[in-house]
Design a protein around this motif. Structure first.
Motif, PDB file in Angstrom:
ATOM      1  N   SER A 141    -140.269 -70.854 -51.363  1.00 56.10           N
ATOM      2  CA  SER A 141    -141.220 -69.907 -50.767  1.00 56.10           C
ATOM      3  C   SER A 141    -142.103 -70.547 -49.707  1.00 56.10           C
ATOM      4  O   SER A 141    -143.097 -69.946 -49.285  1.00 56.10           O
ATOM      5  N   PRO A 182    -146.686 -59.118 -43.813  1.00 58.54           N
ATOM      6  CA  PRO A 182    -145.743 -59.957 -43.069  1.00 58.54           C
ATOM      7  C   PRO A 182    -146.173 -60.180 -41.618  1.00 58.54           C
ATOM      8  O   PRO A 182    -146.022 -61.279 -41.083  1.00 58.54           O
ATOM      9  N   ARG A 191    -137.121 -73.765 -44.280  1.00 62.54           N
ATOM     10  CA  ARG A 191    -137.542 -73.119 -45.524  1.00 62.54           C
ATOM     11  C   ARG A 191    -137.134 -73.935 -46.739  1.00 62.54           C
ATOM     12  O   ARG A 191    -136.016 -74.434 -46.832  1.00 62.54           O
ATOM     13  N   THR A 231    -143.155 -64.299 -49.566  1.00 63.29           N
ATOM     14  CA  THR A 231    -142.032 -63.490 -50.040  1.00 63.29           C
ATOM     15  C   THR A 231    -140.912 -63.537 -49.003  1.00 63.29           C
ATOM     16  O   THR A 231    -141.098 -63.983 -47.861  1.00 63.29           O
ATOM     17  N   ASP A 232    -139.753 -63.028 -49.397  1.00 61.48           N
ATOM     18  CA  ASP A 232    -138.633 -62.973 -48.456  1.00 61.48           C
ATOM     19  C   ASP A 232    -138.992 -62.141 -47.225  1.00 61.48           C
ATOM     20  O   ASP A 232    -138.631 -62.499 -46.091  1.00 61.48           O
ATOM     21  N   GLU A 233    -139.694 -61.034 -47.435  1.00 60.76           N
ATOM     22  CA  GLU A 233    -140.065 -60.178 -46.307  1.00 60.76           C
ATOM     23  C   GLU A 233    -141.044 -60.896 -45.373  1.00 60.76           C
ATOM     24  O   GLU A 233    -140.912 -60.829 -44.144  1.00 60.76           O
ATOM     25  N   GLN A 234    -142.028 -61.568 -45.950  1.00 58.83           N
ATOM     26  CA  GLN A 234    -142.985 -62.314 -45.128  1.00 58.83           C
ATOM     27  C   GLN A 234    -142.287 -63.418 -44.330  1.00 58.83           C
ATOM     28  O   GLN A 234    -142.581 -63.639 -43.150  1.00 58.83           O
ATOM     29  N   ILE A 235    -141.356 -64.098 -44.985  1.00 59.91           N
ATOM     30  CA  ILE A 235    -140.628 -65.180 -44.307  1.00 59.91           C
ATOM     31  C   ILE A 235    -139.750 -64.623 -43.195  1.00 59.91           C
ATOM     32  O   ILE A 235    -139.706 -65.170 -42.080  1.00 59.91           O
ATOM     33  N   ALA A 236    -139.048 -63.516 -43.466  1.00 64.60           N
ATOM     34  CA  ALA A 236    -138.167 -62.938 -42.457  1.00 64.60           C
ATOM     35  C   ALA A 236    -138.948 -62.517 -41.214  1.00 64.60           C
ATOM     36  O   ALA A 236    -138.539 -62.787 -40.079  1.00 64.60           O
ATOM     37  N   THR A 237    -140.079 -61.854 -41.415  1.00 62.55           N
ATOM     38  CA  THR A 237    -140.890 -61.398 -40.288  1.00 62.55           C
ATOM     39  C   THR A 237    -141.470 -62.575 -39.512  1.00 62.55           C
ATOM     40  O   THR A 237    -141.476 -62.589 -38.273  1.00 62.55           O
ATOM     41  N   THR A 281    -140.443 -65.827 -39.420  1.00 66.18           N
ATOM     42  CA  THR A 281    -139.460 -66.678 -38.742  1.00 66.18           C
ATOM     43  C   THR A 281    -138.766 -65.960 -37.591  1.00 66.18           C
ATOM     44  O   THR A 281    -138.291 -66.606 -36.654  1.00 66.18           O
TER      45      THR A 281
END
Length: 246
Positions: free
Chosen positions: A105, A61, A102, A86-92, A94
Motif C-alpha cells: 500500500s 484519490p 509500489r 487503497t488501490d483506487e488512490q494508487i491508480a489515480t 500514479t
C-alpha cells in the motif's frame, strides 16, 4: 527542499547558472504551499532531513494525486512517499504521477541513492507483513537496502536463532510484532544494534488491537529499545533513517 538542494540553488545563483529572480520563485514555495485542502510542508526536509509524506487514509484519490504532484514539483528533492493507500488512490495518483514504485500500500517516487547501513526488518508472524512492507518501502525510499526476516515469533523461537548471525551483523533492527509483543525484547537482548519496535494490531481479544504489545514493548527489559506507535511501520523506518549516517 532539502539542504543539498538549497546549497546547489545558492551556488547556481552565485555562478550565474540561474538568475536571482528564478531562485526567488523557487524559494516562494518555502515554507509551505497552500492547496486549499492542505498545506504542503516543503520546508520539512530542510529542518529534519526527511520530507513530508502523504498519508492516504481520509483523503480522496484526487487529493492524494494533488499532494504527490506538489511534492514532486520540488525538483531533485526526494523521496516522495504515499502511504496506506487503497488501490483506487494508487491508480489515480500514479496515473497523474508516473514512475512511482509500489510496495503493497506504499508508493515511492525519487528514492534516494543507495547509502551504507545494514538494516534488518523482523516480523513475528506473516500477519505482521503489511506493516513490515510499509517499513521496508520507506527504508528503501531513503536509500537503505533492508533485509526482511519473517515469521520468527517466540512461539517457535528456534526460527529466530537460526538467523542470529544476521542480528549480530545488523546496524539497525526493526521488530514488527503483535500478540504479546515479546519478540522485541528477545531481539533486543541479542543484537548490539539499535532496535526499533513496532507493535501491531494483530492478535486475539486480550491483545486489545495492539495495546498489549505496545505496553509490553514499552516495559521491555532490553535496555535502549525504541518503540513507535501501533502499526507505524513508516515511523519506524524514519527513525532508522535518522539514526544511520548518510
Amino acid at each position: 527542499m532539502d539542504e543539498p538542494t538549497l546549497r546547489q540553488l545558492l551556488a547556481d545563483v552565485r555562478s550565474g547558472v540561474i538568475t536571482a529572480d528564478d531562485a526567488v520563485a523557487r524559494l516562494r514555495r518555502l515554507p509551505f504551499a497552500d492547496l486549499g485542502f492542505a498545506r504542503v510542508d516543503h520546508h520539512r526536509a530542510l529542518r529534519q532531513g526527511l520530507a513530508e509524506a502523504v498519508y492516504a487514509p481520509g483523503k480522496s484519490p484526487e487529493q492524494c494525486a494533488d499532494l504527490v504532484a506538489e511534492l514532486l514539483a520540488e525538483h531533485d528533492t526526494g523521496p516522495v512517499i504515499l502511504t496506506r493507500a487503497t488501490d483506487e488512490q494508487i491508480a489515480t495518483t500514479t496515473a497523474r504521477n508516473p514512475n512511482g514504485t509500489r510496495t503493497a500500500s506504499t508508493v515511492v517516487w525519487r528514492a534516494r541513492l543507495e547509502r551504507p547501513g545494514r538494516v534488518l526488518v523482523v516480523t513475528a508472524g506473516t500477519a505482521d507483513l503489511p506493516v513490515a512492507h510499509e517499513c521496508v518501502a520507506t527504508l528503501t525510499a531513503y536509500g537503505l537496502q533492508p533485509h526482511l526476516l519473517t515469521d520468527v515469533g517466540v512461539a517457535g523461537v528456534h526460527r529466530l536463532t537460526a538467523s542470529v548471525d544476521e542480528l549480530f551483523d545488523a546496524d539497525a533492527v526493526v521488530v514488527v510484532a503483535g500478540m504479546e509483543g515479546a519478540l522485541a525484547s528477545l531481539v533486543g537482548g541479542i543484537t548490539p544494534a539499535p532496535v526499533v519496535a513496532v507493535p501491531t494490531s494483530v492478535g486475539y481479544g486480550a491483545s486489545l488491537e495492539g495495546v498489549t504489545a505496545l505496553l509490553a514493548m514499552l516495559a521491555s527489559c532490553a535496555a535502549g529499545l525504541t518503540v513507535v506507535g501501533i502499526d507505524n511501520g513508516f515511523g519506524a523506518a524514519c527513525a532508522v533513517a535518522r539514526m544511520l549516517p548518510g
